[in-house]
Design an enzyme around this catalytic site. Sequence first.
Site, PDB file in Angstrom:
ATOM      1  N   VAL A 259      15.963   6.440 -16.769  1.00  0.00           N
ATOM      2  CA  VAL A 259      15.603   6.861 -18.122  1.00  0.00           C
ATOM      3  C   VAL A 259      14.091   6.852 -18.329  1.00  0.00           C
ATOM      4  O   VAL A 259      13.611   6.681 -19.449  1.00  0.00           O
ATOM      5  CB  VAL A 259      16.282   5.960 -19.172  1.00  0.00           C
ATOM      6  CG1 VAL A 259      17.775   6.217 -19.201  1.00  0.00           C
ATOM      7  CG2 VAL A 259      15.984   4.483 -18.911  1.00  0.00           C
ATOM      8  N   GLY A 260      13.355   7.067 -17.266  1.00  0.00           N
ATOM      9  CA  GLY A 260      11.912   7.173 -17.397  1.00  0.00           C
ATOM     10  C   GLY A 260      11.172   6.016 -16.756  1.00  0.00           C
ATOM     11  O   GLY A 260      11.753   5.187 -16.042  1.00  0.00           O
TER      12      GLY A 260
ATOM     13  N   ALA B  45       2.379  11.921  -8.440  1.00  0.00           N
ATOM     14  CA  ALA B  45       1.454  11.407  -7.439  1.00  0.00           C
ATOM     15  C   ALA B  45       0.231  12.301  -7.288  1.00  0.00           C
ATOM     16  O   ALA B  45      -0.906  11.816  -7.172  1.00  0.00           O
ATOM     17  CB  ALA B  45       2.170  11.257  -6.092  1.00  0.00           C
TER      18      ALA B  45
ATOM     19  N   GLU C 232      22.952  12.582 -19.975  1.00  0.00           N
ATOM     20  CA  GLU C 232      21.597  12.860 -20.466  1.00  0.00           C
ATOM     21  C   GLU C 232      21.627  12.922 -21.988  1.00  0.00           C
ATOM     22  O   GLU C 232      22.402  13.681 -22.561  1.00  0.00           O
ATOM     23  CB  GLU C 232      21.084  14.178 -19.885  1.00  0.00           C
ATOM     24  CG  GLU C 232      19.827  14.737 -20.522  1.00  0.00           C
ATOM     25  CD  GLU C 232      18.666  13.759 -20.504  1.00  0.00           C
ATOM     26  OE1 GLU C 232      18.098  13.510 -21.578  1.00  0.00           O
ATOM     27  OE2 GLU C 232      18.340  13.232 -19.415  1.00  0.00           O
TER      28      GLU C 232
ATOM     29  N   HIS D 267       7.145  40.217   4.289  1.00  0.00           N
ATOM     30  CA  HIS D 267       8.564  40.542   4.130  1.00  0.00           C
ATOM     31  C   HIS D 267       9.305  40.210   5.429  1.00  0.00           C
ATOM     32  O   HIS D 267       8.828  40.515   6.522  1.00  0.00           O
ATOM     33  CB  HIS D 267       8.724  42.030   3.833  1.00  0.00           C
ATOM     34  CG  HIS D 267      10.156  42.477   3.783  1.00  0.00           C
ATOM     35  ND1 HIS D 267      10.964  42.215   2.699  1.00  0.00           N
ATOM     36  CD2 HIS D 267      10.921  43.150   4.685  1.00  0.00           C
ATOM     37  CE1 HIS D 267      12.173  42.721   2.947  1.00  0.00           C
ATOM     38  NE2 HIS D 267      12.171  43.288   4.139  1.00  0.00           N
TER      39      HIS D 267
ATOM     40  N   LEU E  50       0.828  -1.201   0.000  1.00  0.00           N
ATOM     41  CA  LEU E  50       0.000   0.000   0.000  1.00  0.00           C
ATOM     42  C   LEU E  50       0.867   1.257   0.000  1.00  0.00           C
ATOM     43  O   LEU E  50       1.921   1.295   0.635  1.00  0.00           O
ATOM     44  CB  LEU E  50      -0.916  -0.006   1.222  1.00  0.00           C
ATOM     45  CG  LEU E  50      -2.011  -1.072   1.230  1.00  0.00           C
ATOM     46  CD1 LEU E  50      -2.733  -1.085   2.576  1.00  0.00           C
ATOM     47  CD2 LEU E  50      -3.002  -0.836   0.094  1.00  0.00           C
TER      48      LEU E  50
END
Length: 473
Positions: free
Chosen positions: A278-279, A327, A215, A455, A40
Amino acid sequence: MTPSTRYDMIILGGGPGGSRAAFDAAARGLSVALVDRDGLGGTCLNRGCIPTKLLLGATAALPLLETQKKLKGAEGHIAFDLPALQQRKDRYVKGTRQALEKRLKAAGIAVYAGEGRVTSGRQGDGDGELAVSAAQADGTEQETRLGWGTLIVATGSTPASFPGLAADGAAVLDSTALLDVTEAPESLIVVGGGAIGLEMADFFSRLGTRITIVEGMGRLAPTEDAEVGDTLRKVYAREGWTIHTGRKVASLATVDGNAVLRFEDGEELTAGKALLAVGRRPASAGIGLEALGATLRGPGWVQTDECLRAAPHVYAIGDVNGRTLLAHAADHQARYAVRHACGDTATPYDAGVMPACIYGHLEAMRVGPTAEELKNAGFSPRVSRSMLIANPIAQAYGTTQGFIKIVWVDGRIRGVTAVGHGVSHLVTLAAVLAGGSGTAVGWTAHDAGNVIFAHPTLDEALEAAMEAPQEPV
């Protein structure tokens, strides 16, 4: 075999999308079952964003203190105990997983641990059927048949690999395996300069590991604004990382205990370990969706219509549909799918301006499209920006690299991009500026004057970017 139990809704996958759908459906009075095979919480809790952030958070003080050393304001040395960090991470993940299970059961949701496979779809007013196979202690499998009125597929994704580029469990690891190491490698090759690769590289760099990033696209963070990738490269190169962009990898393998990468031009790199980042690929195999009339694209992305339906009474949400692999995107889609299934909305799904972050001591944040994407879509965007060096909080931390860029179309904010220390904390406010979703529209420059920006805060950098001159792209 007749189904042993019938549920109004069955959800496959217990990650952020699946668990959200289960809670929302149960809150509406539906009988709900959640079928999960990998623990889960899904990838996010067990093998992804949560454990990664625990490791990054535990070591976050080091880059800030190193900055103070460079500014002659501190001295000393910090050594991290990686096995202890891993133990803390594992305790947190386990505890969160157990708490999620308790919450699900308290909500009246039936939880089944095992592999779910569709055996039939709905025929007329009849129910569809799902078989759940669960391994038993004696090595056998027990199968349970369940009936469903609505099915939501939220099975997520897994690390991708390609011919010649696959984790081997020795020196070449995927993100799941690297997250569990208890000894930092002396050197690490990271193949993939996206969010996963950059975050893991950042963490191990803090432990003293020499980092090499490879990359294939022309810049780091290739899906982000080009200036973000340029900034990341400059900062990380100054910190000693070796960075290769725009180069194709021919192979990556364990040789004599080390990771050896070979480029297509024949040059080789060697390191103690390598991360393959790579994904992601969809976790849709073996579910049986094709028998319901669902269409799988490419490596298995579940094609959905404008209402997130993959087939009649079947929805696919989160990573598995390939729309947005985040997500919070899965969570957002889950809420919509339950509403649509219950007849509470017929309006097509609208993701609005999707927020996304890359974490580390230098972060990247984006909400909405980049200026380049809008220009390619036929718009005439303008941009305004502020540099973090002008922000007092960035100066206070000594982390002044980076900027905030606002993207405008017809006088309204369409997107916000930022890179720098702490900019992930601006992402929700940036989403509000860009209009959120539905009928909301982005702010105008005049709107900035209607809100008091405290600020000193980093938020003031957003205000400064809104009020800066707008320039054509």
